[in-house]
Design an enzyme around this catalytic site. Sequence first.
Site, PDB file in Angstrom:
ATOM      1  N   GLY A 116     -28.423   6.468  -3.142  1.00 30.58           N
ATOM      2  CA  GLY A 116     -28.320   7.299  -1.946  1.00 30.58           C
ATOM      3  C   GLY A 116     -29.145   8.562  -2.140  1.00 30.58           C
ATOM      4  N   GLY A 147     -29.212  11.208   0.340  1.00 30.84           N
ATOM      5  CA  GLY A 147     -28.855  12.230   1.327  1.00 30.84           C
ATOM      6  C   GLY A 147     -28.583  13.554   0.645  1.00 30.84           C
ATOM      7  N   ALA A 184     -25.929  14.767  -0.863  1.00 31.03           N
ATOM      8  CA  ALA A 184     -25.281  14.683  -2.171  1.00 31.03           C
ATOM      9  C   ALA A 184     -26.197  13.988  -3.184  1.00 31.03           C
ATOM     10  CB  ALA A 184     -23.953  13.935  -2.046  1.00 31.03           C
ATOM     11  N   SER A 242     -23.252  18.122  20.383  1.00 35.55           N
ATOM     12  CA  SER A 242     -22.664  19.120  19.496  1.00 35.55           C
ATOM     13  C   SER A 242     -21.350  19.679  20.043  1.00 35.55           C
ATOM     14  CB  SER A 242     -23.635  20.268  19.276  1.00 35.55           C
ATOM     15  OG  SER A 242     -22.958  21.316  18.614  1.00 35.55           O
ATOM     16  N   ARG A 273     -10.819  18.758  16.636  1.00 35.36           N
ATOM     17  CA  ARG A 273     -11.399  17.485  17.047  1.00 35.36           C
ATOM     18  C   ARG A 273     -10.354  16.396  17.278  1.00 35.36           C
ATOM     19  NH1 ARG A 273     -16.583  17.271  12.859  1.00 35.36           N
ATOM     20  NH2 ARG A 273     -17.741  18.898  13.915  1.00 35.36           N
ATOM     21  N   HIS A 283     -17.023   9.250  13.826  1.00 38.19           N
ATOM     22  CA  HIS A 283     -18.055  10.200  13.421  1.00 38.19           C
ATOM     23  C   HIS A 283     -18.158  10.363  11.901  1.00 38.19           C
ATOM     24  CE1 HIS A 283     -20.557  13.678  13.507  1.00 38.19           C
ATOM     25  NE2 HIS A 283     -19.639  14.485  13.046  1.00 38.19           N
ATOM     26  N   ARG A 288     -11.632  16.600   8.708  1.00 35.40           N
ATOM     27  CA  ARG A 288     -12.675  17.493   8.217  1.00 35.40           C
ATOM     28  C   ARG A 288     -13.003  18.547   9.269  1.00 35.40           C
ATOM     29  NH1 ARG A 288     -17.793  17.996   9.073  1.00 35.40           N
ATOM     30  NH2 ARG A 288     -18.180  15.968  10.028  1.00 35.40           N
TER      31      ARG A 288
END
Lengths: 253, 657
Positions: free
Chosen positions: B60, B62, B64, B304, B350, B421, B455
């Site tokens: 990966g 990305g 991280a 957004s 959310r 998401h 989150r």
Amino acid sequence: MKLTLKVWRQKNGSTPGELKTYPADHVSPDMSFLEMLDEVNQALIMQGEDPIAFDHDCREGICGMCSLMINGVAHGPKEAITTCQLHMRSFKDGETITIEPWRAKPFPIIKDLVVDRESFDRIIQAGGFISASTGSAPDGNAIPVAKPDADKSMDAAACIGCGACAAACPNGSAMLFTAAKVAHLGHLPQGQAERHQRVVNMVATQDAEGFGNCTNIGECAAVCPKEISLDTIAMLNRDLVIAALKGIEPVVK
Amino acid sequence: MSKPKQETKTRTGTRTMEFVASLDSKQPSGPIEQRWDKHRFEMKLVNPANRRRYTVIVVGSGLAGGAAAATLGEQGYNVKCFCYQDSPRRAHSIAAQGGINAAKNYRNDGDSIYRLFYDTVKGGDFRARESNVYRLAQVSVNIIDQCVAQGVPFAREYGGYLDNRSFGGAQVSRTFYARGQTGQQLLLGAYQALERQIAAGSVKMFSRTEMLDLVVVDGRARGIITRDMVTGKIERHVADAVVLATGGYGNVFYLSTNAKGCNTTAIWRAHRKGAFFGNPCFTQIHPTCIPVTGDHQSKLTLMSESLRNDGRIWVPKKKGDSRPASQIPEGERDYYLEERYPSFGNLVPRDVASRNAKHVCDQGRGVGSSGLGVYLDFADSIKRLGKPKIVERYGNLFDMYAQITGEDPYETPMRIYPAIHYTMGGLWVDYNLMSTIPGLFVAGEANFSDHGANRLGASALMQGLADGYFVLPYTIANFLAQIKPGGLDTSDAAFAQAEAEVAGRTQKLLKLKGEHTVDSFHRELGKIMWDECGMARNEAGLRKALKRIPELRSEFWENVRVPGEGGELNQELEKAGRVADFLELGELMCMDALTRAESCGGHFREESQTEDGEALRDDENCAFVSAWAFTGNLSKPELHKEPLEFEYVKPSQRSYK
């Protein structure tokens, strides 16, 4: 909507390719261009044929993976969007659409509409960075950046590395891509230490990869989905001249 | 604390080390402010001259993975980095719009490391580990510094200093941003640092390469099996440690805001090799996405969260009211969030906003042709602030909406609906980010840590970069310092066996030549997951899903059609392998959701709600991390529990009334 597609099919890099015709009979104007291709592929699979290979990932216009030449225009007829953001309502019922891969010598075809763009990564490797190893940074606010400079830097940094610029350029030049990175870093105080070595190295690598020269045609900026300005190329050329006056030679690994 | 039964011993050089797979979180003791510093001092170091003898695989690229690979390369380790895209610059971190949190307190508005820690534990509905979250808040300030030094063009004020905004209902302005492309800019920073190391020869990059299995030798993660997606070649890679930074598994729902290629294969294969899976049912559903338009839909697009600052959410009061929005008079509109949550209104978190949208649509009051949508109306804001101000604030989002829907949001209200998401669950890791397989580290969205059951906005970028730049480089060194480098090559029997399994699976998929496409199975799985394990879950629905998913899995393995061959670019084959793994993961998610008989954060069990329909936690029985062990029988995984203790932030009921 009913459409006719002429799609470039090529088994791999060493086999010649050709345009093949496919009907697309169940197209909704709400579909994205790639969703239309998905539907065509589902039908091809059920008919026992090989589906059309194309690159895509985020499907929201930011990853830079999608890359189609649609009726001869990189990313299709709408301005300032990528192929994945193009919707079928931009086409007319009954239309014939020609779909081809990016064509530039440093973008060899892998299969159908998929090309290899690693040459772009190698241009970045040559200097498209600021050498700041993790842990060596001062406090974020210790380096003030004038807002106009930050804005110009961000305008250039918006480049998604899709390759439309090089594919659209009659010379097959990657100048807009390279210039976007040169401008992104060159507008920031953090980017000054390596500024001139960077531009010399990146341009030398771009040439070595087989990209053509820039003759200020402007096709690149016209198709750029992120509207990167030709001003970045002017900045690159200015930096290149200064580097030459300073006698800076490329250091290419 | 429960422990798995098997214990493995391995001989490394002259020392015999005992690796025990356990749920020891290895949190340091002492005051929370000092834990990370104390731990950093106590961890072992690798001599700079010896580092190149150690090979670390990072899967990966990305935030991280890219950050970890670049940093480990800078420190002198021999790094191999893998991604499925054609370039590491395309990882899905790039799509994050809003921003990145950091406890800089540049606004002088009362922020602090402790407050960011507090907000994150509370926002996660008390299902995260306090020590990890505190460390995250601590290193958040270093992340901003590092990114600025790399040339990330963060938004600035006229004085040249960094700008901030408040995000996701936070009471302080701690979010740093680069227009609506913060993820892109942070990723390009990490990508450029990574490319610098590739040029320096410390990192070898393998793009268009997919990890298909983990190789475990003597109880330790020692390598991976990959498929070159261009040539189809199956390859073996050996290392001293393996990092999985492969993102989340939201695509188990088929429709999500994830990139099409996002998948669970790397972490799921590791799970099957012994890594416990933490909190698999914890998924985040984002309230402001563009609704589905038809069966052709391939992914969902996020708008957004910032839109909720100025948009008002409503639906018609009457069921089945099909009049255009403009013809529905004010008195017949239900501004349900403002009504129900007067103090937070449209800015509720959310999970709350998403559940309420589902609720009104379930009542038959949804808008749009599918009935699965609610209005997000800017008419009042345009009247109050003028159109130019709205253009300045949200112009690019309005353009994007118009592009996708063909409607002008300045004239008619936007239609939005919740979508999958982010996944808070992931492989279980200890404080060192090491999984239950020694030598296997997991970072970013791929691990379960830090966000608990929900989150907060602008915290995903923070966690990815914290793990990659500032945690793994220390904890991996500590691990490597205790083993001798090398001592194994890819001719080992474990590699041969793993490769044979991968090749066998690939061949099996290609030979089936069934009647249904990979996508048709993926869509059906997605529908089951969305209906039964989505925004609201109940026992009956979950039991139904647990019966149906294994059936669908058998149908897949009998009747999927994968065209083409293995020795070429074959995108259907890639998808088939990923969907096969989603079909296994989906079952575990439902099982986890069934086991957790409480509501918390994004996990809403209908049986566990307050009188007025809000999520009701059960701290007495459910204050734990669920960590599932693979037993060989997909329908009978073994549950281990890591108890959660809250020494600093005392659990309380979240209220937004």
